[in-house]
Enzyme design. Structure first.
Site, short mmCIF file in Angstrom:
data_model
loop_
_atom_site.label_atom_id
_atom_site.label_comp_id
_atom_site.label_asym_id
_atom_site.label_seq_id
_atom_site.Cartn_x
_atom_site.Cartn_y
_atom_site.Cartn_z
N LEU A 105 5.22 17.20 -16.70
CA LEU A 105 6.49 16.62 -17.14
C LEU A 105 7.52 17.69 -17.49
O LEU A 105 8.71 17.56 -17.16
CB LEU A 105 6.25 15.70 -18.34
CG LEU A 105 7.48 14.98 -18.86
CD1 LEU A 105 8.05 14.03 -17.80
CD2 LEU A 105 7.15 14.20 -20.14
N ALA A 106 7.10 18.76 -18.15
CA ALA A 106 8.05 19.81 -18.56
C ALA A 106 8.70 20.49 -17.38
O ALA A 106 9.79 21.07 -17.51
CB ALA A 106 7.33 20.85 -19.42
N ASN A 107 8.05 20.42 -16.21
CA ASN A 107 8.58 21.08 -15.01
C ASN A 107 9.05 20.09 -13.94
O ASN A 107 9.34 20.49 -12.82
CB ASN A 107 7.50 21.98 -14.40
CG ASN A 107 7.00 23.03 -15.35
OD1 ASN A 107 7.79 23.65 -16.06
ND2 ASN A 107 5.69 23.22 -15.40
N ASN A 117 0.81 -1.22 0.00
CA ASN A 117 0.00 0.00 0.00
C ASN A 117 0.84 1.27 0.00
O ASN A 117 0.37 2.33 -0.42
CB ASN A 117 -0.92 0.01 1.22
CG ASN A 117 -1.59 1.34 1.43
OD1 ASN A 117 -2.54 1.69 0.74
ND2 ASN A 117 -1.10 2.12 2.39
N ASN A 139 -3.56 11.25 -15.49
CA ASN A 139 -3.96 12.41 -14.70
C ASN A 139 -3.00 13.56 -14.98
O ASN A 139 -1.77 13.36 -15.01
CB ASN A 139 -3.96 12.08 -13.21
CG ASN A 139 -5.03 12.82 -12.45
OD1 ASN A 139 -5.80 13.59 -13.02
ND2 ASN A 139 -5.10 12.60 -11.16
N TYR A 185 3.39 9.40 -11.26
CA TYR A 185 2.49 8.60 -10.45
C TYR A 185 1.69 7.62 -11.32
O TYR A 185 1.56 6.43 -11.00
CB TYR A 185 1.55 9.52 -9.68
CG TYR A 185 0.61 8.82 -8.73
CD1 TYR A 185 1.05 8.35 -7.50
CD2 TYR A 185 -0.73 8.63 -9.07
CE1 TYR A 185 0.19 7.71 -6.62
CE2 TYR A 185 -1.60 7.99 -8.20
CZ TYR A 185 -1.13 7.53 -6.98
OH TYR A 185 -1.99 6.90 -6.12
#
Length: 439
Positions: free
Chosen positions: A288-290, A279, A338, A344
């Site tokens: 992603l760019a940052n 868990n 997301n 994630y």
């Protein structure tokens, strides 16, 4: 955080106002408790297009504890045996069975359609059985009033492997699970001496158990009779100790990413593990760019790599006993993606890949099942910190129009963990109220 909108719709003025404005009208869900251990009403047993289960289904339905009937004015649950449907024309039997009774289902009721696995050799049968999936997912979005719909695919011949699954789906324990497809193998269930405490005599370890979903999972496993070991990072030691003390469990302060984590877990359970729940997880959100490389690496390491590494080591060492259960935590982010969560979502999609690949090999080589829960919007401290409008969207964008609770994830985990769930293997079950996002 309290869901004030859900509370509002539970009042007469709130129902009137939201109905006039065309707003969602969620119904408070009835979850398991000592006072409400089962659905309140009979279970209607219907057949559409014949059955491949013979006389094996009746005793399994009776084992749910509900009164099984062939006619009911207000059923609490409806089970439709559609295993015998093999043609497109045969699907009319499904309509004929449910059309007259679906409106009579009580608030918070359950519909379970039983199908069988689509055949790779018979494309007509495969088409008919696959059609059941579209039917059930749509039905779950239609019935409202806190009711749910599921499809369970069984191997032909016997319904016995489905007992634990039907006990779960036809009970208050599955309140936030809807629109799901569960595929069962033909494996015979291990015996359960006491269904009130089915995990008696079993040892379970839960990672990330200090708080939130992990603490809820540990609590439900302990309630079901398991001797629980609560694992979390040493920094959470004080909270971990309180959780363990409350449950009569053992606290194991340990960073699951440590190189020797598996060895230390094995040393803590000299008799081996019967249930291993992965868990522990973190988020490091950024587009992603940052996103710096270290944010990416941290999430992959905790959420995926440590799960792969410790699972491999514990299976290889024989620490997970035969008949054991491994349950990993995925997410609907790993299914639908997301914004701002490429790391994630990648890690949780990776968990799904792990489950699907490892499950048949773990069962064959170790006698162990491997499954995953995929939570949607669950009311935790983390989601309470989400901005209001995004939080409200997360709550309402599912068929039940509300967020779930940690207990919902825990109950699903406990179903996977049961000895009788031998036929439940390689499954990824979303605990999301049938989120409108993803499959």
């Amino acid at each position: 955080m309290a869901d004030r909108y859900l509370h509002l719709t539970g009042t007469a003025p709130g129902r009137f106002l939201t109905r006039r404005l065309g707003l969602p009208q969620p119904v408070g869900l009835r979850r398991w408790s000592l006072a409400t251990p089962s659905l309140d009403g009979p279970l209607l047993h219907l057949t559409a297009g014949g059955s491949l289960l013979g006389d094996t289904l009746a005793p399994v339905l009776a084992a749910t504890g509900l009164e099984v009937v062939r006619r009911a004015d207000r059923p609490a649950g409806i089970v439709v045996d559609a295993t015998g449907i093999t043609t497109a024309a045969g699907l009319g039997g499904l309509h004929a069975a449910l059309h007259p009774v679906v409106r009579s289902l009580v608030t918070g009721g359950r519909i379970v359609v039983l199908g069988t696995h689509p055949s790779p050799e018979d494309h007509h049968q495969a088409a008919a059985q696959q059609a059941l999936e579209g039917f059930v997912r749509s039905l779950g979005k239609e019935i409202g009033r806190g009711a749910t719909a599921q499809l369970v695919r069984l191997a032909p011949g016997s319904a016995a492997p489905a007992e634990s699954t039907l006990r779960f789906l036809l009970s208050p324990r599955s309140a936030y699970v809807s629109g799901q497809v569960v595929e069962l193998t033909g494996a015979a269930p291990d015996p359960v001496a006491d269904w009130v405490a089915p995990l008696t005599g079993r040892t379970a370890l839960v990672t990330g158990a200090a708080r939130g979903i992990g603490a809820a999972v540990a609590s439900v496993l302990a309630r079901d009779g398991a001797q629980v070991i609560c694992l979390d990072v040493p920094q959470a030691g004080e909270e971990l100790g309180r959780t363990a003390d409350r449950l009569g469990a053992t606290a194991l302060p340990l960073d699951i990413t440590a190189p020797d984590a598996a060895e230390r877990i094995a040393a803590a359970v000299p008799g081996g593990l019967d249930v291993l729940v992965h868990n522990a997880g973190i988020t490091r959100d950024r587009r992603l760019a940052n996103m710096p490389a270290e944010r990416w690496a941290q999430v992959i390491e905790v959420n995926l790599d440590s799960v792969l590494r410790t699972t491999d080591a514990l299976l290889e060492a024989g620490t997970v006993n035969r008949g054991g259960r491994i349950v990993a935590t995925a997410s609907i982010a790993g299914i639908a993606g997301n914004n701002g969560q490429t790391n994630y979502a990648a890690s949780k999609a990776g968990v799904i890949g792990l489950v699907r690949s490892l499950a048949p090999r773990a069962a064959a080589g170790h006698g162990v099942t491997v499954n995953a829960v995929a939570p949607g919007f669950i009311e935790t401290k983390m989601t309470a910190a989400v901005p209001l409008l995004i939080r409200e969207a997360g709550r309402r964008m599912n068929s039940l129009s509300q967020g779930g609770l940690p207990i919902d994830v825990a109950e699903t985990t406990a179903w996977f963990a049961q000895p009788a769930s031998t036929a439940v293997n390689g499954q990824v079950v979303r605990v999301c109220g049938q989120s409108l996002l993803g499959a």
